[in-house]
Design an enzyme around this catalytic site. Structure first.
Site, PDB file in Angstrom:
ATOM      1  N   ASP A  63      24.938 -17.921   4.629  1.00  0.00           N
ATOM      2  CA  ASP A  63      24.167 -19.156   4.877  1.00  0.00           C
ATOM      3  C   ASP A  63      22.738 -18.981   4.366  1.00  0.00           C
ATOM      4  O   ASP A  63      22.150 -17.918   4.530  1.00  0.00           O
ATOM      5  CB  ASP A  63      24.112 -19.439   6.403  1.00  0.00           C
ATOM      6  CG  ASP A  63      25.499 -19.720   6.957  1.00  0.00           C
ATOM      7  OD1 ASP A  63      26.368 -20.122   6.162  1.00  0.00           O
ATOM      8  OD2 ASP A  63      25.718 -19.496   8.155  1.00  0.00           O
ATOM      9  N   GLU A  92      22.995 -12.327  13.479  1.00  0.00           N
ATOM     10  CA  GLU A  92      23.585 -13.091  12.388  1.00  0.00           C
ATOM     11  C   GLU A  92      22.824 -12.836  11.099  1.00  0.00           C
ATOM     12  O   GLU A  92      23.368 -12.879  10.003  1.00  0.00           O
ATOM     13  CB  GLU A  92      23.542 -14.596  12.704  1.00  0.00           C
ATOM     14  CG  GLU A  92      24.141 -15.429  11.584  1.00  0.00           C
ATOM     15  CD  GLU A  92      23.791 -16.901  11.688  1.00  0.00           C
ATOM     16  OE1 GLU A  92      22.670 -17.235  12.100  1.00  0.00           O
ATOM     17  OE2 GLU A  92      24.673 -17.711  11.371  1.00  0.00           O
ATOM     18  N   GLU A  93      21.518 -12.525  11.230  1.00  0.00           N
ATOM     19  CA  GLU A  93      20.678 -12.386  10.033  1.00  0.00           C
ATOM     20  C   GLU A  93      20.716 -10.990   9.426  1.00  0.00           C
ATOM     21  O   GLU A  93      20.083 -10.740   8.402  1.00  0.00           O
ATOM     22  CB  GLU A  93      19.218 -12.734  10.378  1.00  0.00           C
ATOM     23  CG  GLU A  93      19.015 -14.110  10.968  1.00  0.00           C
ATOM     24  CD  GLU A  93      19.569 -15.234  10.093  1.00  0.00           C
ATOM     25  OE1 GLU A  93      19.771 -16.332  10.618  1.00  0.00           O
ATOM     26  OE2 GLU A  93      19.830 -15.009   8.898  1.00  0.00           O
ATOM     27  N   ASP A 115      22.381 -14.800  17.719  1.00  0.00           N
ATOM     28  CA  ASP A 115      22.086 -15.694  16.606  1.00  0.00           C
ATOM     29  C   ASP A 115      20.662 -16.165  16.893  1.00  0.00           C
ATOM     30  O   ASP A 115      20.454 -16.932  17.823  1.00  0.00           O
ATOM     31  CB  ASP A 115      23.077 -16.868  16.591  1.00  0.00           C
ATOM     32  CG  ASP A 115      22.802 -17.821  15.441  1.00  0.00           C
ATOM     33  OD1 ASP A 115      23.616 -18.743  15.225  1.00  0.00           O
ATOM     34  OD2 ASP A 115      21.755 -17.654  14.761  1.00  0.00           O
ATOM     35  N   LEU A 117      18.459 -18.189  15.546  1.00  0.00           N
ATOM     36  CA  LEU A 117      18.121 -19.611  15.497  1.00  0.00           C
ATOM     37  C   LEU A 117      19.338 -20.381  14.985  1.00  0.00           C
ATOM     38  O   LEU A 117      19.491 -20.637  13.799  1.00  0.00           O
ATOM     39  CB  LEU A 117      16.893 -19.855  14.620  1.00  0.00           C
ATOM     40  CG  LEU A 117      16.005 -20.991  15.086  1.00  0.00           C
ATOM     41  CD1 LEU A 117      15.509 -20.763  16.503  1.00  0.00           C
ATOM     42  CD2 LEU A 117      14.807 -21.157  14.179  1.00  0.00           C
ATOM     43  N   ASP A 118      20.184 -20.752  15.945  1.00  0.00           N
ATOM     44  CA  ASP A 118      21.425 -21.456  15.590  1.00  0.00           C
ATOM     45  C   ASP A 118      21.100 -22.919  15.254  1.00  0.00           C
ATOM     46  O   ASP A 118      20.239 -23.530  15.890  1.00  0.00           O
ATOM     47  CB  ASP A 118      22.359 -21.400  16.803  1.00  0.00           C
ATOM     48  CG  ASP A 118      23.579 -22.277  16.595  1.00  0.00           C
ATOM     49  OD1 ASP A 118      24.370 -21.962  15.710  1.00  0.00           O
ATOM     50  OD2 ASP A 118      23.693 -23.302  17.283  1.00  0.00           O
ATOM     51  N   GLU A 274      28.108 -16.155  18.819  1.00  0.00           N
ATOM     52  CA  GLU A 274      28.068 -17.605  19.073  1.00  0.00           C
ATOM     53  C   GLU A 274      29.146 -17.983  20.083  1.00  0.00           C
ATOM     54  O   GLU A 274      28.860 -18.441  21.189  1.00  0.00           O
ATOM     55  CB  GLU A 274      28.230 -18.401  17.764  1.00  0.00           C
ATOM     56  CG  GLU A 274      27.031 -18.330  16.841  1.00  0.00           C
ATOM     57  CD  GLU A 274      27.225 -19.092  15.527  1.00  0.00           C
ATOM     58  OE1 GLU A 274      28.366 -19.292  15.092  1.00  0.00           O
ATOM     59  OE2 GLU A 274      26.200 -19.492  14.935  1.00  0.00           O
TER      60      GLU A 274
END
Ligand code: P6P
Length: 337
Positions: A63, A92-93, A115, A117-118, A274
């Protein structure tokens, strides 16, 4: 007017009520609260300072990464590194997990997956985004650095989980397995204050939340269930930020679906940071969370850090109804047309 109970006070009281508590989890939850306040400050002024827009990088899931994603990621890592209670981080990053060297002599026993900043694609258009976190005990020897198996926990092994939603107000919702509570940030005192005690999700609701744009890409039984929701005159609400969509459902009832599609044959949303934490919160509030094979999300055995899954989550009666629907449609092909 009832007395203000801050997040710190609530966490400490909960620790005292638990005879086995050692204070490490307390410290970790408070550190996440601090990180959330720091991220909140930047989210609230993202339009004013140069942290909007894409920074060109892409994350482990491919993403495009917004600058605020990276800011939130850095702040969470910084707070957790300094806490001394965390021995490893998965985000996630970040492609791989990050071992945390113990700052003090203590051997920290918790790993944190998040995560940062979802829903970050919504940042530039001022739509709610959120931080999602999951806390688990490490499995490997505390004397050694963490390894991958310390992060590949089933959802039922989580010690604590929750989210922070940066919206019209900033609310932190979390569980340690004894119910769900919500804390609203009061900017005038810089504290998260208890605002939603012992949250219980309604047995059913008037909302269904799914990306209708993918309708033709869903399996038949999913399409038939979405038709059923429409026939019931349920209201479609889909923000494109999982935290925001599920926050609504937690309070007003309803069902959120992100089924598998041709682009995401195993689903898009990530299991470890998540789906598992949100499933823990929703189940603790009396809801349910399954995948499109009708397996409980929290019983799924992870095999990789950024593993994806399909998810159906929300009010218990609606998830049960969806299960019956899928069983009926997927049972006999002759009935499918
Ligand atoms: P789509 C945001 O990017 C996210 O990970 C979730 O917060 C959200 O529910 C989903 O993806 C939205 O995905 O494919 O509908 O844009």
């Amino acid at each position: 007017m009832s007395r203000i109970v801050t997040l710190d006070e609530f966490i400490i009281r909960s620790e005292k009520a638990n005879v086995d508590a050692t204070g490490e989890l307390t410290g970790l939850l408070r550190d996440i609260g601090v990180a959330a306040k720091i991220v909140n400050r930047e989210v609230n002024k993202a339009g004013l300072v140069n942290i909007l827009g894409v920074d060109g990088a892409s994350n482990a899931s491919g993403d495009e990464v917004q600058k605020l994603d990276m800011y939130a990621n850095d702040k969470l890592i910084e707070c957790l590194q300094n806490s001394g209670e965390c021995c490893g981080i998965a985000s996630e990053e970040n492609e791989s997990f990050l071992p945390i060297k113990a700052l003090s002599t203590k051997n920290a026993k918790y790993v944190v997956l998040f995560d940062p900043l979802d829903g970050s694609s919504n940042i530039d258009v001022n739509v709610s985004v959120g931080t999602i976190f999951s806390i688990c005990r490490r499995k490997s020897n505390v004397k050694k650095s963490v390894d991958l198996k310390d992060f590949l926990h089933k959802g039922v092994e989580q010690v604590a989980a929750g989210y922070v939603i940066y919206g019209t107000s900033t609310i932190m919702v979390y569980t340690t397995g004894n119910g769900v509570n919500g804390f609203t940030l009061d900017p005038s005192i810089g504290e998260f204050c208890l605002s939603h005690r012992d949250i219980k999700i309604p047995a059913r609701g008037q909302y269904y939340s799914v990306n209708q744009g993918y309708y033709l890409k869903f399996d038949l039984e999913m399409r038939r269930y979405i038709d059923y929701c429409s026939d019931l005159n349920l209201r479609l609400r889909y923000i494109g930020s999982m935290v925001s969509d599920i926050h609504r459902i937690l309070f007003q009832g309803g069902i959120f679906l992100y089924p598998n599609t041709r682009k995401y044959p195993h689903g898009k949303l990530r299991l470890l940071y998540e789906c598992n934490p949100l499933a823990f919160v929703v189940e603790q509030a009396g809801g349910k969370a399954i995948n499109t094979k009708l397996e409980r999300i929290m019983e799924m055995q992870p095999v990789e850090l950024h593993q994806r899954t399909a998810i159906v989550i929300g009010s218990p009666d609606m998830v049960d109804e969806m299960k019956e629907f899928v069983e009926r449609y997927s049972a006999s092909p002759s009935q499918q047309f």
